[in-house]
Design a protein around this motif. Structure first.
Motif, PDB file in Angstrom:
ATOM      1  N   GLY A   1     -46.551 112.467 -57.802  1.00 61.06           N
ATOM      2  CA  GLY A   1     -44.952 111.885 -57.547  1.00 61.06           C
ATOM      3  C   GLY A   1     -44.960 110.759 -57.130  1.00 61.06           C
ATOM      4  N   VAL A   2     -45.860 110.149 -56.440  1.00 63.53           N
ATOM      5  CA  VAL A   2     -46.062 109.208 -55.516  1.00 63.53           C
ATOM      6  C   VAL A   2     -46.263 108.377 -56.497  1.00 63.53           C
ATOM      7  CG1 VAL A   2     -46.832 108.076 -53.428  1.00 63.53           C
ATOM      8  CG2 VAL A   2     -46.417 110.195 -53.316  1.00 63.53           C
ATOM      9  N   ALA A   3     -47.709 108.396 -57.210  1.00 57.85           N
ATOM     10  CA  ALA A   3     -47.813 107.292 -58.339  1.00 57.85           C
ATOM     11  C   ALA A   3     -46.888 107.243 -59.634  1.00 57.85           C
ATOM     12  CB  ALA A   3     -49.388 107.676 -58.480  1.00 57.85           C
ATOM     13  N   ALA A   4     -46.130 107.576 -59.548  1.00 57.33           N
ATOM     14  CA  ALA A   4     -44.890 108.049 -60.690  1.00 57.33           C
ATOM     15  C   ALA A   4     -44.023 106.832 -60.423  1.00 57.33           C
ATOM     16  CB  ALA A   4     -44.655 109.374 -61.477  1.00 57.33           C
ATOM     17  N   ALA A   5     -43.753 106.926 -58.949  1.00 54.60           N
ATOM     18  CA  ALA A   5     -42.158 106.524 -58.157  1.00 54.60           C
ATOM     19  C   ALA A   5     -43.410 104.579 -58.192  1.00 54.60           C
ATOM     20  CB  ALA A   5     -42.377 107.437 -57.212  1.00 54.60           C
ATOM     21  N   VAL A   6     -44.120 105.082 -57.983  1.00 57.63           N
ATOM     22  CA  VAL A   6     -44.403 103.261 -57.479  1.00 57.63           C
ATOM     23  C   VAL A   6     -44.774 102.566 -58.759  1.00 57.63           C
ATOM     24  CG1 VAL A   6     -46.402 102.223 -56.173  1.00 57.63           C
ATOM     25  CG2 VAL A   6     -45.598 103.825 -55.227  1.00 57.63           C
ATOM     26  N   ALA A   7     -45.527 103.672 -59.671  1.00 60.51           N
ATOM     27  CA  ALA A   7     -45.652 102.222 -60.681  1.00 60.51           C
ATOM     28  C   ALA A   7     -44.325 102.198 -61.452  1.00 60.51           C
ATOM     29  CB  ALA A   7     -46.405 103.603 -62.201  1.00 60.51           C
ATOM     30  N   TRP A   8     -43.266 102.994 -61.344  1.00 61.55           N
ATOM     31  CA  TRP A   8     -41.805 102.215 -62.650  1.00 61.55           C
ATOM     32  C   TRP A   8     -41.482 101.401 -61.240  1.00 61.55           C
ATOM     33  CZ3 TRP A   8     -38.992 104.594 -65.911  1.00 61.55           C
ATOM     34  CH2 TRP A   8     -38.096 103.834 -66.193  1.00 61.55           C
TER      35      TRP A   8
END
Length: 215
Positions: free
Chosen positions: A12-19
């Protein structure tokens, strides 16, 4: 569940930060591949993340290039989507038999075939999305929110040690009974014990403790 919860939080954190990085810092209006690669980096494997990430990024690049090229040749439609995905996967298999690479090539080509018209200005932004997603995925999984290395080793080793303990107990019984055939059977089973989970956990733990400041 504790292990799954941490992996879910990492994704979840990685998806949000990458976006956020791809959309707000690089200014890509549709950074679809960034969170996809970030999550794929974390979820695909708990060890050899750098190699997996390189395969994912390479798969994104090849899939985008093939998808864009094939869309420009055959157009868009139900049949064309099937043809594009099939050809992309065949080309990917010719380049590498790594499952992560082949899957990413097929998925990237599919996204291009379904969502985007044949244009020449989408390849570079999508490739940058893949790079952003891979870097963010590694940072989150190994540096920012790493799995506890000792916990992973204990979790993987507990079933193996239980099987070894049970086998040694049976071996002791065979020795007391002077049963050579039973002893041979037990030794054969002990020699065939699967150690792959422990080896994977050791590899993942080594990766974490070498890179993560927290560990």
């Amino acid at each position: 569940m504790r292990l799954s919860l941490l992996v879910a939080v990492q994704c979840g954190v990685a998806a949000a930060v990458a976006w956020w990085v791809a959309k707000d810092l690089i200014h890509n209006p549709q950074p679809l591949f960034a969170p996809a690669v970030a999550v794929g980096t974390i979820a695909s494997s708990v060890s050899q993340r750098f190699r997996r990430t390189l395969l994912l990024i390479a798969g994104v690049a090849v899939g985008i290039a093939l998808g864009d090229l094939l869309v420009s040749w055959v157009g868009q439609g139900y049949v064309q989507i099937g043809v594009i995905v099939a050809v992309a996967i065949l080309v990917a298999v010719l380049l590498s038999d790594e499952g992560a690479f082949v899957t990413q090539v097929g998925g990237s080509a599919l996204v291009i075939a379904v969502l985007f018209p044949a244009r020449t200005d989408i390849a570079l932004p999508r490739f940058l999305d893949g790079v952003v997603g891979g870097v963010v995925g590694i940072l989150v999984a190994v540096v920012v929110l790493p799995l506890h290395p000792i916990y992973r080793i204990r979790r993987a080793g507990r079933p193996l040690l239980s099987q070894m303990s049970a086998g040694l107990d049976r071996l002791a019984d065979a020795a007391l009974a002077r049963d050579a055939e039973l002893a041979r059977q037990v030794l054969d089973r002990l020699r065939r014990l699967d150690t792959s989970e422990v080896e994977t956990a050791m590899s993942a733990a080594d990766e974490v403790v070498r890179i993560s400041p927290l560990r």
